[in-house]
Scaffold this motif. Structure first.
Motif, PDB file in Angstrom:
ATOM      1  N   UNK A 247       0.834  -1.205   0.000  1.00 30.92           N
ATOM      2  CA  UNK A 247       0.000   0.000   0.000  1.00 30.92           C
ATOM      3  C   UNK A 247       0.869   1.255   0.000  1.00 30.92           C
ATOM      4  N   UNK A 248       1.920   1.208   0.765  1.00 31.71           N
ATOM      5  CA  UNK A 248       2.837   2.349   0.822  1.00 31.71           C
ATOM      6  C   UNK A 248       3.476   2.584  -0.545  1.00 31.71           C
ATOM      7  N   UNK A 249       3.920   1.508  -1.184  1.00 28.08           N
ATOM      8  CA  UNK A 249       4.539   1.628  -2.511  1.00 28.08           C
ATOM      9  C   UNK A 249       3.543   2.162  -3.534  1.00 28.08           C
ATOM     10  N   UNK A 250       2.300   1.693  -3.449  1.00 27.67           N
ATOM     11  CA  UNK A 250       1.270   2.169  -4.385  1.00 27.67           C
ATOM     12  C   UNK A 250       1.004   3.659  -4.173  1.00 27.67           C
ATOM     13  N   UNK A 251       0.899   4.063  -2.922  1.00 22.81           N
ATOM     14  CA  UNK A 251       0.669   5.481  -2.621  1.00 22.81           C
ATOM     15  C   UNK A 251       1.827   6.326  -3.138  1.00 22.81           C
ATOM     16  N   UNK A 252       3.042   5.850  -2.960  1.00 23.21           N
ATOM     17  CA  UNK A 252       4.221   6.582  -3.440  1.00 23.21           C
ATOM     18  C   UNK A 252       4.183   6.698  -4.964  1.00 23.21           C
ATOM     19  N   UNK A 253       3.841   5.618  -5.637  1.00 24.01           N
ATOM     20  CA  UNK A 253       3.782   5.632  -7.112  1.00 24.01           C
ATOM     21  C   UNK A 253       2.712   6.611  -7.599  1.00 24.01           C
ATOM     22  N   UNK A 254       1.579   6.639  -6.931  1.00 22.66           N
ATOM     23  CA  UNK A 254       0.501   7.560  -7.317  1.00 22.66           C
ATOM     24  C   UNK A 254       0.930   9.003  -7.110  1.00 22.66           C
ATOM     25  N   UNK A 255       1.611   9.267  -6.013  1.00 22.97           N
ATOM     26  CA  UNK A 255       2.114  10.625  -5.772  1.00 22.97           C
ATOM     27  C   UNK A 255       3.115  11.032  -6.850  1.00 22.97           C
ATOM     28  N   UNK A 256       4.002  10.126  -7.220  1.00 18.72           N
ATOM     29  CA  UNK A 256       4.980  10.427  -8.265  1.00 18.72           C
ATOM     30  C   UNK A 256       4.289  10.699  -9.603  1.00 18.72           C
ATOM     31  N   UNK A 257       3.237   9.960  -9.877  1.00 17.13           N
ATOM     32  CA  UNK A 257       2.479  10.161 -11.127  1.00 17.13           C
ATOM     33  C   UNK A 257       1.836  11.546 -11.143  1.00 17.13           C
TER      34      UNK A 257
ATOM     35  N   UNK B 185       2.808  11.542   5.710  1.00 15.21           N
ATOM     36  CA  UNK B 185       1.674  10.947   6.425  1.00 15.21           C
ATOM     37  C   UNK B 185       1.535   9.465   6.107  1.00 15.21           C
ATOM     38  N   UNK B 186       1.731   9.103   4.844  1.00 13.67           N
ATOM     39  CA  UNK B 186       1.660   7.688   4.489  1.00 13.67           C
ATOM     40  C   UNK B 186       2.761   6.925   5.212  1.00 13.67           C
ATOM     41  N   UNK B 187       3.960   7.478   5.239  1.00 13.67           N
ATOM     42  CA  UNK B 187       5.086   6.828   5.927  1.00 13.67           C
ATOM     43  C   UNK B 187       4.782   6.690   7.423  1.00 13.67           C
ATOM     44  N   UNK B 188       4.287   7.788   8.026  1.00 14.21           N
ATOM     45  CA  UNK B 188       3.959   7.740   9.454  1.00 14.21           C
ATOM     46  C   UNK B 188       2.847   6.728   9.714  1.00 14.21           C
ATOM     47  N   UNK B 189       1.820   6.749   8.857  1.00 15.58           N
ATOM     48  CA  UNK B 189       0.708   5.806   9.015  1.00 15.58           C
ATOM     49  C   UNK B 189       1.174   4.370   8.888  1.00 15.58           C
ATOM     50  N   UNK B 190       2.032   4.136   7.915  1.00 14.64           N
ATOM     51  CA  UNK B 190       2.568   2.785   7.722  1.00 14.64           C
ATOM     52  C   UNK B 190       3.387   2.363   8.933  1.00 14.64           C
ATOM     53  N   UNK B 191       4.234   3.263   9.410  1.00 15.72           N
ATOM     54  CA  UNK B 191       5.059   2.939  10.582  1.00 15.72           C
ATOM     55  C   UNK B 191       4.201   2.651  11.807  1.00 15.72           C
ATOM     56  N   UNK B 192       3.156   3.457  11.993  1.00 16.62           N
ATOM     57  CA  UNK B 192       2.256   3.225  13.128  1.00 16.62           C
ATOM     58  C   UNK B 192       1.541   1.886  12.979  1.00 16.62           C
ATOM     59  N   UNK B 193       1.100   1.586  11.762  1.00 18.06           N
ATOM     60  CA  UNK B 193       0.417   0.312  11.535  1.00 18.06           C
ATOM     61  C   UNK B 193       1.363  -0.858  11.765  1.00 18.06           C
ATOM     62  N   UNK B 194       2.603  -0.720  11.316  1.00 18.69           N
ATOM     63  CA  UNK B 194       3.603  -1.779  11.529  1.00 18.69           C
ATOM     64  C   UNK B 194       3.841  -1.955  13.029  1.00 18.69           C
ATOM     65  N   UNK B 195       4.002  -0.842  13.737  1.00 12.70           N
ATOM     66  CA  UNK B 195       4.218  -0.924  15.186  1.00 12.70           C
ATOM     67  C   UNK B 195       3.017  -1.563  15.881  1.00 12.70           C
ATOM     68  N   UNK B 196       1.808  -1.149  15.477  1.00 10.88           N
ATOM     69  CA  UNK B 196       0.598  -1.713  16.093  1.00 10.88           C
ATOM     70  C   UNK B 196       0.500  -3.206  15.803  1.00 10.88           C
ATOM     71  N   UNK B 197       0.846  -3.596  14.595  1.00 10.09           N
ATOM     72  CA  UNK B 197       0.797  -5.014  14.235  1.00 10.09           C
ATOM     73  C   UNK B 197       1.818  -5.804  15.043  1.00 10.09           C
ATOM     74  N   UNK B 198       3.021  -5.249  15.174  1.00  9.02           N
ATOM     75  CA  UNK B 198       4.045  -5.929  15.970  1.00  9.02           C
ATOM     76  C   UNK B 198       3.620  -6.021  17.432  1.00  9.02           C
ATOM     77  N   UNK B 199       3.025  -4.923  17.957  1.00 13.01           N
ATOM     78  CA  UNK B 199       2.547  -4.939  19.342  1.00 13.01           C
ATOM     79  C   UNK B 199       1.454  -5.989  19.529  1.00 13.01           C
ATOM     80  N   UNK B 200       0.560  -6.073  18.546  1.00 17.54           N
ATOM     81  CA  UNK B 200      -0.510  -7.071  18.623  1.00 17.54           C
ATOM     82  C   UNK B 200       0.073  -8.485  18.600  1.00 17.54           C
TER      83      UNK B 200
END
Length: 185
Positions: A47-57, A112-127
């Motif tokens: 999802x992060x890669x897709x968001x980055x690609x869309x922003x670049x486009x 924001x996408x990077x922060x959101x991804x990092x938070x989601x990764x942290x939440x997933x690891x915590x879970x």
């Protein structure tokens, strides 16, 4: 600009939704917690890669508009057409403003996408860690319950053996008395 904001909103929702996926009963029972964690992290990266690609486009489109407007302006200046130059300059300024806004939005969205991804990764690891801890506690409780059950079973067997022994001794004593009574007659 609206497309970029919409894309950022959608990317944020996708990242948030990936943490709260409804369970798929077909595969959920077959996946270990580690496999599920790996899959979630992989999905987040996608999802992060897709968001980055869309922003670049979007950035490329805005830059293309600026370049076209600049070429039109240069062409109008070269021809000496003041009316076309004025129109081209206005278009160039608008395209340049849009490009700058798009760049700023893309930077902000990327963060924001990077922060959101990092938070989601942290939440997933915590879970995953919490799940591991819960499994450890459940295992410990199971071991304790098994030991308690074994102790209770052992005590029950000891009591049964003791009562059986007492009963056997009583039966033997009664039999011995009867034998003595028969001899004494």
């Amino acid at each position: 600009m609206k497309k970029v904001m919409l894309m950022v909103a959608v990317a944020g929702m996708i990242v948030a939704a990936s943490c709260n996926n409804p369970k798929n009963n077909d595969t959920e029972s077959e996946m270990t917690a580690g496999e599920k964690l790996d899959q979630t992290l992989e999905t987040l990266e996608e999802h992060k890669d897709h968001a980055h690609a869309t922003l670049q486009e979007e950035l490329a489109k805005a830059e293309e508009k600026v370049n076209k407007a600049k070429a039109d302006l240069d062409d109008a200046i070269e021809k000496g057409d003041k009316k076309a130059e004025e129109s081209a300059r206005k278009t160039y300024d608008e395209a340049n403003t849009l490009w700058e806004k798009t760049k700023a939005t893309a930077r902000e969205a990327g963060v924001k996408v990077e922060e959101g991804t990092n938070k989601a990764v942290d939440a997933t690891k915590d879970a995953a860690k919490a799940t591991g801890n819960a499994l450890d506690r459940a295992y410990d409780k199971t071991v304790d319950a098994t030991k308690n059950a074994a102790d209770a079973t052992g005590k029950a067997i000891d009591n049964a053996v003791e009562k059986t022994g007492e009963k056997a001794n009583k039966v033997a004593d009664d039999a011995e008395k009867k034998v003595k009574d028969l001899k004494n007659r």
